[in-house]
Motif scaffolding. Structure first.
Motif, PDB file in Angstrom:
ATOM      1  N   ARG A  43       0.830  -1.197   0.000  1.00 42.93           N
ATOM      2  CA  ARG A  43       0.000   0.000   0.000  1.00 42.93           C
ATOM      3  C   ARG A  43       0.871   1.256   0.000  1.00 42.93           C
ATOM      4  O   ARG A  43       2.037   1.228   0.377  1.00 42.93           O
ATOM      5  N   THR A  44       0.290   2.359  -0.431  1.00 33.82           N
ATOM      6  CA  THR A  44       1.005   3.639  -0.461  1.00 33.82           C
ATOM      7  C   THR A  44       0.282   4.650   0.409  1.00 33.82           C
ATOM      8  O   THR A  44      -0.946   4.768   0.349  1.00 33.82           O
ATOM      9  N   ALA A  45       1.040   5.384   1.191  1.00 33.73           N
ATOM     10  CA  ALA A  45       0.446   6.391   2.062  1.00 33.73           C
ATOM     11  C   ALA A  45       0.158   7.678   1.292  1.00 33.73           C
ATOM     12  O   ALA A  45      -0.757   8.431   1.638  1.00 33.73           O
ATOM     13  N   THR A  46       0.920   7.947   0.247  1.00 34.86           N
ATOM     14  CA  THR A  46       0.765   9.172  -0.524  1.00 34.86           C
ATOM     15  C   THR A  46       0.261   8.856  -1.929  1.00 34.86           C
ATOM     16  O   THR A  46       0.306   7.710  -2.380  1.00 34.86           O
ATOM     17  N   ARG A  47      -0.198   9.885  -2.618  1.00 33.02           N
ATOM     18  CA  ARG A  47      -0.646   9.712  -3.993  1.00 33.02           C
ATOM     19  C   ARG A  47       0.558   9.792  -4.919  1.00 33.02           C
ATOM     20  O   ARG A  47       1.320  10.757  -4.901  1.00 33.02           O
ATOM     21  N   LEU A  48       0.724   8.766  -5.746  1.00 31.92           N
ATOM     22  CA  LEU A  48       1.837   8.730  -6.686  1.00 31.92           C
ATOM     23  C   LEU A  48       1.421   9.389  -7.996  1.00 31.92           C
ATOM     24  O   LEU A  48       0.292   9.240  -8.451  1.00 31.92           O
ATOM     25  N   SER A  49       2.343  10.114  -8.591  1.00 33.54           N
ATOM     26  CA  SER A  49       2.084  10.750  -9.883  1.00 33.54           C
ATOM     27  C   SER A  49       2.322   9.750 -11.019  1.00 33.54           C
ATOM     28  O   SER A  49       2.887   8.671 -10.809  1.00 33.54           O
ATOM     29  N   ILE A  50       1.923  10.144 -12.219  1.00 30.47           N
ATOM     30  CA  ILE A  50       2.221   9.311 -13.391  1.00 30.47           C
ATOM     31  C   ILE A  50       3.737   9.157 -13.540  1.00 30.47           C
ATOM     32  O   ILE A  50       4.231   8.075 -13.886  1.00 30.47           O
ATOM     33  N   ASP A  51       4.488  10.198 -13.251  1.00 24.16           N
ATOM     34  CA  ASP A  51       5.951  10.102 -13.297  1.00 24.16           C
ATOM     35  C   ASP A  51       6.473   9.084 -12.286  1.00 24.16           C
ATOM     36  O   ASP A  51       7.409   8.330 -12.586  1.00 24.16           O
ATOM     37  N   ASP A  52       5.885   9.060 -11.086  1.00 22.44           N
ATOM     38  CA  ASP A  52       6.285   8.068 -10.078  1.00 22.44           C
ATOM     39  C   ASP A  52       6.008   6.654 -10.574  1.00 22.44           C
ATOM     40  O   ASP A  52       6.840   5.746 -10.407  1.00 22.44           O
ATOM     41  N   LEU A  53       4.841   6.455 -11.161  1.00 22.82           N
ATOM     42  CA  LEU A  53       4.478   5.131 -11.658  1.00 22.82           C
ATOM     43  C   LEU A  53       5.389   4.715 -12.812  1.00 22.82           C
ATOM     44  O   LEU A  53       5.761   3.544 -12.925  1.00 22.82           O
ATOM     45  N   ALA A  54       5.754   5.672 -13.666  1.00 26.68           N
ATOM     46  CA  ALA A  54       6.690   5.370 -14.753  1.00 26.68           C
ATOM     47  C   ALA A  54       8.060   5.000 -14.199  1.00 26.68           C
ATOM     48  O   ALA A  54       8.718   4.079 -14.704  1.00 26.68           O
TER      49      ALA A  54
END
Length: 291
Positions: A67-78
């Motif tokens: 799980r992630t505590a913060t919201r990931l950006s599209i850049d993070d996912l890439a």
């Protein structure tokens, strides 16, 4: 068909759950669309198991990943996709991405470099299309709706009723895994985060488009519009066509399918993957769409 045990892989301080199957020296990596994980590729994986080594995974926050505590950006996912490939994929590979996963894949292309032998996009988001002019407002409405869904999905019966269309499209064991892993409050919470990430990414993609892929690229666009989106469908299709037509080695096809092409037309998807692996999926080669 749901079979092999996967493994946890650490990337960028996050834990991703990865499944590897199939055989052969060729590699194929799958990037799911929003709200879905590795299991959505099961119909395609079954057709390619004897042709290549297949790598599917759950993005951070989904399925069996941490799980992630913060919201990931599209850049993070890439960045997670790139780190995953660097960890588990030796040599070259073909990348297959669906819907929102197309944004993730396109952002990762430049960092994947010459190892990327081919890119297959299924009904991807096309940020230049007019439908995305007001996506920030659309995202707010979708988030409100998903907030209700998140609460309802505490009931397994309601989750099953709400996901009945997927039960029709996917094999029974795949759907059971989706119901247990994705269609749960935590999974819906992550979907809400990713919808917001897409809304934040659209203006950035428009202002600074990702570097275009130089590898052979095939884009499959669904011929049948999603429910309630018929008015925007033709424009979205045309923007996809223009984008892939601008590439040095791009090919566009419409497919007689709804948005989940990998479930409705897995044979076409598997064939295009094989075309890219064989080096026959280049611009100028044509085939009848949607059969």
């Amino acid at each position: 068909m749901r079979q092999e045990a996967g493994r946890a892989v650490q990337v960028n301080g996050r834990t991703l759950y990865v499944e590897e199957s199939g055989s052969g020296t060729d590699r194929v990596v799958f990037e799911a669309g929003g709200g879905m994980g590795r299991t959505c590729w099961d119909p395609v994986v079954a057709l390619l198991a004897d042709r290549a080594r297949l790598i599917g995974y759950d993005r951070a926050g989904f399925g069996r990943s941490g799980r992630t505590a913060t919201r990931l950006s599209i850049d993070d996912l890439a960045a997670d996709l790139v780190a995953l490939v660097e960890t588990v994929v030796p040599g070259g590979f073909v990348l297959v991405a669906h819907s929102m996963g197309g944004l993730v894949a396109r952002r990762a292309v430049n960092r994947l470099g010459p190892r990327l032998r081919g890119l297959l996009l299924l009904d991807p988001a096309a940020e230049s299309a007019p439908v995305y002019d007001t996506f920030d407002r659309t995202a707010v409405k979708v988030d409100r709706s998903l907030g209700v869904t998140q609460a309802l999905f505490r009931s397994r019966l309601l989750a099953r009723l709400a996901s009945g269309e997927l039960r029709r499209l996917f094999p029974a064991d795949t759907y059971a895994a989706m119901l247990a892993e994705d269609f749960v409050p935590a999974g819906i919470a992550q979907t809400r985060k990713e919808i917001k990430a897409v809304a934040e990414a659209i203006p950035r993609f428009r202002a600074e488009p990702p570097a275009p892929p130089t590898c052979p690229t095939i884009l499959l666009s669904a011929a049948r519009p999603q429910k309630g989106r018929g008015r925007h469908h033709a424009a979205l299709t045309e923007h996809r066509r223009r984008w892939v037509g601008s590439l040095p080695d791009g090919r566009f096809e419409t497919v007689d399918s709804g948005h989940l092409i990998q479930a409705e037309r897995p044979g076409i998807v598997a064939e295009r993957v094989q075309n890219l692996l064989d080096g026959t999926g280049r611009a100028g080669r044509t085939s009848a769409p949607g059969a």
